[in-house]
Design a protein around this motif. Structure first.
Motif, PDB file in Angstrom:
ATOM      1  N   THR A 220       6.735 -41.612  25.411  1.00  0.00           N
ATOM      2  CA  THR A 220       6.241 -41.981  24.081  1.00  0.00           C
ATOM      3  C   THR A 220       5.671 -40.766  23.352  1.00  0.00           C
ATOM      4  O   THR A 220       5.810 -40.656  22.128  1.00  0.00           O
ATOM      5  CB  THR A 220       5.165 -43.070  24.180  1.00  0.00           C
ATOM      6  N   LEU A 221       5.070 -39.851  24.094  1.00  0.00           N
ATOM      7  CA  LEU A 221       4.526 -38.661  23.459  1.00  0.00           C
ATOM      8  C   LEU A 221       5.630 -37.660  23.117  1.00  0.00           C
ATOM      9  O   LEU A 221       5.491 -36.881  22.170  1.00  0.00           O
ATOM     10  CB  LEU A 221       3.473 -38.025  24.357  1.00  0.00           C
ATOM     11  N   PHE A 222       6.726 -37.683  23.860  1.00  0.00           N
ATOM     12  CA  PHE A 222       7.898 -36.894  23.475  1.00  0.00           C
ATOM     13  C   PHE A 222       8.471 -37.399  22.159  1.00  0.00           C
ATOM     14  O   PHE A 222       8.869 -36.607  21.294  1.00  0.00           O
ATOM     15  CB  PHE A 222       8.949 -36.949  24.572  1.00  0.00           C
ATOM     16  N   VAL A 223       8.514 -38.708  22.023  1.00  0.00           N
ATOM     17  CA  VAL A 223       8.975 -39.288  20.759  1.00  0.00           C
ATOM     18  C   VAL A 223       8.072 -38.829  19.624  1.00  0.00           C
ATOM     19  O   VAL A 223       8.535 -38.479  18.526  1.00  0.00           O
ATOM     20  CB  VAL A 223       9.006 -40.825  20.843  1.00  0.00           C
ATOM     21  N   PHE A 224       6.771 -38.797  19.884  1.00  0.00           N
ATOM     22  CA  PHE A 224       5.832 -38.303  18.876  1.00  0.00           C
ATOM     23  C   PHE A 224       6.121 -36.850  18.520  1.00  0.00           C
ATOM     24  O   PHE A 224       6.211 -36.486  17.338  1.00  0.00           O
ATOM     25  CB  PHE A 224       4.398 -38.441  19.402  1.00  0.00           C
ATOM     26  N   ARG A 225       6.289 -35.991  19.529  1.00  0.00           N
ATOM     27  CA  ARG A 225       6.558 -34.583  19.252  1.00  0.00           C
ATOM     28  C   ARG A 225       7.854 -34.411  18.488  1.00  0.00           C
ATOM     29  O   ARG A 225       7.963 -33.562  17.596  1.00  0.00           O
ATOM     30  CB  ARG A 225       6.616 -33.786  20.563  1.00  0.00           C
ATOM     31  N   GLY A 226       8.866 -35.211  18.853  1.00  0.00           N
ATOM     32  CA  GLY A 226      10.125 -35.142  18.128  1.00  0.00           C
ATOM     33  C   GLY A 226       9.979 -35.574  16.688  1.00  0.00           C
ATOM     34  O   GLY A 226      10.565 -34.974  15.777  1.00  0.00           O
ATOM     35  N   GLY A 227       9.175 -36.606  16.464  1.00  0.00           N
ATOM     36  CA  GLY A 227       8.934 -37.049  15.091  1.00  0.00           C
ATOM     37  C   GLY A 227       8.219 -35.989  14.277  1.00  0.00           C
ATOM     38  O   GLY A 227       8.557 -35.748  13.110  1.00  0.00           O
ATOM     39  N   VAL A 228       7.232 -35.333  14.886  1.00  0.00           N
ATOM     40  CA  VAL A 228       6.526 -34.257  14.190  1.00  0.00           C
ATOM     41  C   VAL A 228       7.485 -33.120  13.843  1.00  0.00           C
ATOM     42  O   VAL A 228       7.420 -32.542  12.757  1.00  0.00           O
ATOM     43  CB  VAL A 228       5.356 -33.744  15.056  1.00  0.00           C
ATOM     44  N   ALA A 229       8.386 -32.820  14.781  1.00  0.00           N
ATOM     45  CA  ALA A 229       9.343 -31.728  14.536  1.00  0.00           C
ATOM     46  C   ALA A 229      10.223 -32.002  13.326  1.00  0.00           C
ATOM     47  O   ALA A 229      10.660 -31.069  12.641  1.00  0.00           O
ATOM     48  CB  ALA A 229      10.218 -31.514  15.774  1.00  0.00           C
ATOM     49  N   LEU A 230      10.478 -33.267  13.036  1.00  0.00           N
ATOM     50  CA  LEU A 230      11.337 -33.614  11.898  1.00  0.00           C
ATOM     51  C   LEU A 230      10.713 -33.210  10.567  1.00  0.00           C
ATOM     52  O   LEU A 230      11.423 -33.044   9.576  1.00  0.00           O
ATOM     53  CB  LEU A 230      11.628 -35.121  11.885  1.00  0.00           C
ATOM     54  N   TYR A 231       9.374 -33.075  10.529  1.00  0.00           N
ATOM     55  CA  TYR A 231       8.790 -32.650   9.254  1.00  0.00           C
ATOM     56  C   TYR A 231       7.905 -31.411   9.396  1.00  0.00           C
ATOM     57  O   TYR A 231       7.119 -31.097   8.520  1.00  0.00           O
ATOM     58  CB  TYR A 231       8.004 -33.788   8.578  1.00  0.00           C
ATOM     59  N   THR A 232       8.070 -30.694  10.517  1.00  0.00           N
ATOM     60  CA  THR A 232       7.346 -29.420  10.670  1.00  0.00           C
ATOM     61  C   THR A 232       8.299 -28.331  11.151  1.00  0.00           C
ATOM     62  O   THR A 232       8.796 -27.543  10.354  1.00  0.00           O
ATOM     63  CB  THR A 232       6.182 -29.584  11.655  1.00  0.00           C
ATOM     64  N   SER A 233       8.591 -28.304  12.427  1.00  0.00           N
ATOM     65  CA  SER A 233       9.362 -27.213  13.016  1.00  0.00           C
ATOM     66  C   SER A 233      10.775 -27.104  12.472  1.00  0.00           C
ATOM     67  O   SER A 233      11.315 -26.002  12.349  1.00  0.00           O
ATOM     68  CB  SER A 233       9.417 -27.391  14.543  1.00  0.00           C
ATOM     69  N   ALA A 234      11.404 -28.224  12.148  1.00  0.00           N
ATOM     70  CA  ALA A 234      12.826 -28.214  11.794  1.00  0.00           C
ATOM     71  C   ALA A 234      13.092 -27.917  10.325  1.00  0.00           C
ATOM     72  O   ALA A 234      14.258 -27.813   9.932  1.00  0.00           O
ATOM     73  CB  ALA A 234      13.461 -29.560  12.172  1.00  0.00           C
TER      74      ALA A 234
END
Length: 423
Positions: A220-234
């Motif tokens: 679930t926290l990986f899903v969170f990190r992936g979601g954050v990446a969609l509007y930060t890292s990527a």
């Protein structure tokens, strides 16, 4: 191992160490920015920024959610040596599996996306950096609240990489060396800190049940990190799919400076995450009070940072980046508006919702914000270019912060409220 009182020397030294990590991560590279933007020129600099953006997304595939889930597990069981050894073995085994999956994903990206094949050396050095940094054991030292030495080593490695830029990078053809230096220095720091971890925890080979258990715990926290990446890292990589590399360079500049401001907000929540996790089980009113204080302080700091970035952008950009990057000014001014939203979501999300076990709700908010960012980027970039991308980031960050506030208020869990469940 008993937690020291708060505030105390241990907490303050850990906080200083985490701020050191943030300085090394974002501010040390800022020292090389004036040199890189001038030496590489906009096209090579923009391409490097886009590939770096993608490498951080690939990094998340190896880090998974362990920076949060494993930190939380270590914080909960750090007084149980055998349990701690199983946690470490499980996480390391899971990371080995994830590394293979990441390399497979990197091959697919290389085959399907033409813009990465324009500079294969840059791309594969970015993949190497993601692989090396993904095995960082910092989650262990954060969980036991002893991060000073690990942070010092990490800062030294990042500083060495920055110094190497001035020695080995002399033109656009050397862009790949920036990521190669980061990969090598990260590998050295990770190897050293991993050795330190195993001097405290018995070394044991991971077993399938432990590795799979770690993957389930961090999902679930990986899903969170992936979601954050969609509007930060990527963001820079997404922008590169629509615009030439030279145009992306202006967004990369603005994003680097805005992220430097946002980085000042992270260490407090990052350090208080294991502490609040511990207090939730033993002293919930104290956990609420601690989070409320953090929320007020971080929001004030975020507003101050946004105001300074907005006013000083026309002065900072020409000095730092040189000629040819004038469009970075407007992008920076827009991105600066997201800093207060990041302050709120960092405290309410990382410091409060996750220790409360509200992973599913938190993930729903983050994934929604990430999808919103991508959708807005696709709609706005074609019409408004850099302004559209910058605006999409601000709207997404604002959505995440407001959604967390509304949910916690309705559930009676807002830390600022004295009439909620925690009193």
């Amino acid at each position: 191992m008993r937690l020291p009182p708060l505030p105390g020397s241990q907490f303050l030294s850990n906080l200083a160490a985490l701020y050191g990590i943030q300085l090394a991560t974002l501010f040390l590279p800022l020292l090389s920015l004036p040199y890189l933007t001038r030496v590489l020129q906009p096209a090579a600099w923009g391409q490097l920024g886009a590939i770096t953006s993608l490498s951080f997304v690939l990094l998340l595939l190896v880090e998974y959610g362990f920076q949060l889930s494993a930190t939380r597990d270590v914080a909960r069981h750090r007084d149980e040596p055998r349990r701690l050894a199983r946690i470490v073995a499980g996480v390391q085994g899971a990371k080995a599996i994830l590394l293979l999956l990441m390399l497979g994903a990197a091959l697919i990206v290389y085959a399907l996306i033409p813009v990465v094949r324009e500079t294969p050396a840059v791309y594969w050095c970015g993949v190497a950096f993601a692989a090396a940094q993904g095995f960082s054991p910092f989650w262990y030292f954060q969980g036991v609240e002893r991060v000073q030495r690990a942070a010092a080593l990490d800062m030294a490695a990042r500083g060495l990489a920055v110094a190497g830029v001035f020695v080995f990078v002399h033109g656009p053809q050397d862009a790949y060396r920036v990521l190669a230096l980061q990969a090598v220095c990260s590998l050295l720091a990770v190897a050293w800190n991993t050795g330190r971890m195993y001097r405290e925890v018995p070394l044991r080979l991971p077993r399938w049940p432990e590795a799979l258990g770690a993957l389930r715990a961090g999902w679930t926290l990986f899903v969170f990190r992936g979601g954050v990446a969609l509007y930060t890292s990527a963001n820079a990589f997404v922008l590169r799919l629509f615009l030439p590399a030279a145009s992306v360079a202006n967004f990369v500049n603005a994003e680097r400076l805005a992220n430097a401001g946002k980085s000042l907000l992270q260490p407090v929540s990052q350090l208080l995450f294991p502490r609040v996790t511990h207090l939730i089980q033993s002293d919930r009113p104290r956990a609420r009070h601690l989070t409320a204080r953090s929320l007020m302080l971080m929001t004030a700091v975020g507003c101050l940072g946004a105001g300074l970035a907005f006013m000083l952008a026309p002065l900072i950009v020409p000095v730092v980046f040189g000629p040819g990057y004038e469009r970075s000014v407007n992008a920076l001014r827009i991105l600066s508006l997201s800093i207060p939203f990041v302050a709120v979501s960092n405290v309410l999300g990382l410091q409060w919702m996750l220790p409360l076990g509200l992973d599913r709700v938190f993930n729903g908010i983050i994934i929604s914000a990430g999808v919103l960012n991508i959708a807005l980027a696709v709609l706005l970039v074609r019409a408004f270019g850099l302004t559209g991308m910058s605006g999409a980031v601000v709207v997404s960050e604002g959505f995440a912060a407001v959604a967390m506030l509304l949910y916690l208020a309705r559930a009676g869990l807002l830390p600022l409220s004295r009439t909620g469940r925690f009193g």
